[in-house]
Design an enzyme around this catalytic site. Structure first.
Site, PDB file in Angstrom:
ATOM      1  N   GLY A  31      43.042  76.339  50.034  1.00 30.11           N
ATOM      2  CA  GLY A  31      42.150  76.299  51.193  1.00 30.11           C
ATOM      3  C   GLY A  31      40.800  75.693  50.860  1.00 30.11           C
ATOM      4  O   GLY A  31      40.655  75.002  49.858  1.00 30.11           O
ATOM      5  N   HIS A  37      42.369  67.189  49.661  1.00 25.28           N
ATOM      6  CA  HIS A  37      43.554  67.875  50.196  1.00 25.28           C
ATOM      7  C   HIS A  37      44.176  67.069  51.336  1.00 25.28           C
ATOM      8  O   HIS A  37      45.395  66.932  51.440  1.00 25.28           O
ATOM      9  CB  HIS A  37      43.178  69.250  50.761  1.00 25.28           C
ATOM     10  CG  HIS A  37      42.627  70.216  49.765  1.00 25.28           C
ATOM     11  ND1 HIS A  37      41.347  70.700  49.854  1.00 25.28           N
ATOM     12  CD2 HIS A  37      43.189  70.816  48.692  1.00 25.28           C
ATOM     13  CE1 HIS A  37      41.132  71.562  48.868  1.00 25.28           C
ATOM     14  NE2 HIS A  37      42.230  71.647  48.143  1.00 25.28           N
ATOM     15  N   SER A 186      36.042  68.812  45.436  1.00 21.76           N
ATOM     16  CA  SER A 186      36.579  70.091  44.963  1.00 21.76           C
ATOM     17  C   SER A 186      36.085  71.175  45.909  1.00 21.76           C
ATOM     18  O   SER A 186      34.944  71.122  46.385  1.00 21.76           O
ATOM     19  CB  SER A 186      36.055  70.373  43.557  1.00 21.76           C
ATOM     20  OG  SER A 186      36.225  71.727  43.226  1.00 21.76           O
ATOM     21  N   SER A 187      36.936  72.154  46.160  1.00 18.25           N
ATOM     22  CA  SER A 187      36.503  73.276  46.985  1.00 18.25           C
ATOM     23  C   SER A 187      35.286  73.948  46.361  1.00 18.25           C
ATOM     24  O   SER A 187      34.396  74.439  47.051  1.00 18.25           O
ATOM     25  CB  SER A 187      37.628  74.303  47.111  1.00 18.25           C
ATOM     26  OG  SER A 187      38.770  73.696  47.670  1.00 18.25           O
TER      27      SER A 187
HETATM   28  P1  AMP Z   1      43.343  73.427  45.209  1.00 18.41           P
HETATM   29  O1  AMP Z   1      43.172  73.886  46.608  1.00 18.41           O
HETATM   30  O2  AMP Z   1      42.053  73.165  44.490  1.00 18.41           O
HETATM   31  O3  AMP Z   1      44.310  74.286  44.432  1.00 18.41           O
HETATM   32  O4  AMP Z   1      44.025  71.996  45.297  1.00 18.41           O
HETATM   33  C1  AMP Z   1      45.234  71.807  45.988  1.00 18.41           C
HETATM   34  C2  AMP Z   1      45.770  70.446  45.653  1.00 18.41           C
HETATM   35  O5  AMP Z   1      44.848  69.451  46.056  1.00 18.41           O
HETATM   36  C3  AMP Z   1      45.994  70.257  44.144  1.00 18.41           C
HETATM   37  O6  AMP Z   1      47.201  69.547  43.938  1.00 18.41           O
HETATM   38  C4  AMP Z   1      44.800  69.453  43.740  1.00 18.41           C
HETATM   39  O7  AMP Z   1      45.023  68.646  42.590  1.00 18.41           O
HETATM   40  C5  AMP Z   1      44.588  68.595  44.966  1.00 18.41           C
HETATM   41  N1  AMP Z   1      43.200  68.127  44.984  1.00 18.41           N
HETATM   42  C6  AMP Z   1      42.082  68.873  44.899  1.00 18.41           C
HETATM   43  N2  AMP Z   1      40.993  68.094  44.898  1.00 18.41           N
HETATM   44  C7  AMP Z   1      41.425  66.815  44.983  1.00 18.41           C
HETATM   45  C8  AMP Z   1      40.777  65.540  45.017  1.00 18.41           C
HETATM   46  N3  AMP Z   1      39.447  65.419  44.963  1.00 18.41           N
HETATM   47  N4  AMP Z   1      41.558  64.452  45.125  1.00 18.41           N
HETATM   48  C9  AMP Z   1      42.909  64.540  45.172  1.00 18.41           C
HETATM   49  N5  AMP Z   1      43.574  65.712  45.136  1.00 18.41           N
HETATM   50  C10 AMP Z   1      42.843  66.834  45.049  1.00 18.41           C
END
Ligand code: AMP
Length: 288
Positions: A31, A37, A186-187
């Site tokens: 989220g 995402h 990044s979140s």
């Molecule tokens: P997370 O919510 O941080 O667990 O991320 C969920 C998915 O989104 C994971 O596969 C991450 O690698 C991908 N993701 C997060 N940030 C980025 C970004 N800046 N660019 C591409 N993919 C991302």
């Protein structure tokens, strides 16, 4: 867009998709959705009949001293964003459903989780990731699953798990989406105190310096890591967690930069942990 909160309902929806022979794409997330995402969701929506996004802040991948409680949660905005990206189903299970009190099984990828984030966060972090992703694969039964290169080690670990456990899913790894100034989305960027935001670029700048030195002919990983590390440590407010030059497949340190390598790092700035990486070899690529 349908919202599914129970495991049973998700299983039934997955069974209906399978019966109708419709392909499905799964995008696992925690989220606090951003363009990174959404790029995964759009890609999935373009390649599959149905796109499922899971939104689950997975307690199993946080150690007790990490930021599980302060991890950003933006449910209403997430729903609107997912809808705009063409998502069909948002799967939003509760932690107590995913991890009932008597559960005692986990999935562990051993070697690939030792270094990088496995070293700094502990291998338990990846045990939490692979366990929850394996559970999501069983519940959603996707044709394809989408992960970001931003979490490069995670993508390699998931690919290994899929091969080792024969999950019938194709893993698609998508490029890193960045802010205009180059900061990887990044979140956790939401938790950066505003005065630290400009400093958050330090890791990106160090990776760019590494790429420049490689372009100029440097092939010694120790000299490269040293130069990049010094660039980061110029700012005494930044804690360098790790910065390593490894093989993109084995994640083991390379002795010489004679092939494509993954340069991956993690820093802590203003109490927030940020990661980033680039893929580069002696012949480039010089941009990403
Ligand atoms: P997370 O919510 O941080 O667990 O991320 C969920 C998915 O989104 C994971 O596969 C991450 O690698 C991908 N993701 C997060 N940030 C980025 C970004 N800046 N660019 C591409 N993919 C991302």
């Amino acid at each position: 867009m349908r919202i599914i909160e129970s495991l049973e309902e998700m299983r039934e929806a997955a069974a209906e998709l399978a019966a109708g022979r419709r392909s499905s794409g799964l995008v696992p997330t925690m989220g606090a959705l951003h363009e990174g995402h959404l790029s995964l969701m759009r890609r999935s929506a373009g390649e599959n009949g149905v796109t499922v996004v899971s939104i689950f802040v997975n307690p199993a991948q946080f150690s007790p001293e990490e930021d599980y409680d302060s991890y950003p949660r933006t449910w209403e905005e997430d729903l609107a964003a997912a809808k705009s990206a063409g998502v069909d189903i948002v799967f939003h299970p509760g932690a107590e459903q995913m991890y009932p009190p008597r559960s005692q099984t986990s999935v562990m990828v051993h070697g690939l989780t030792r270094g990088l984030c496995g070293m700094s966060r502990g291998q338990g972090h990846f045990r939490g990731v692979t366990t929850v992703v394996a559970k999501l694969f069983n519940l959603v039964r996707p044709t394809r699953a989408y992960f970001g290169q931003k979490d490069a080690q995670q993508a390699v670990v998931i690919q290994r798990m899929v091969l080792d456990l024969n999950f019938p899913v194709e893993i698609i790894v998508c490029p890193i989406v960045r802010e205009d100034d180059g900061l990887a989305m990044s979140s956790r960027n939401r938790n950066l105190p505003p005065q630290y935001r400009p400093r958050a670029l330090a890791l990106r700048r160090a990776l760019e310096l590494g790429r420049k030195l490689i372009r100029e002919g440097e092939t010694d990983p120790y000299l490269l890591a040293n130069a990049m590390g010094q660039r980061i440590l110029m700012d005494s407010e930044i804690e360098l967690d790790y910065l390593e030059i490894v093989s993109p497949e084995t994640l083991e340190a390379v002795e010489k930069l004679d092939d494509l390598a993954l340069i991956a790092g993690a820093v802590k700035i203003g109490g927030v942990r940020l990661i980033d990486n680039i893929l580069v070899g002696p012949d480039g690529p010089w941009e990403d």
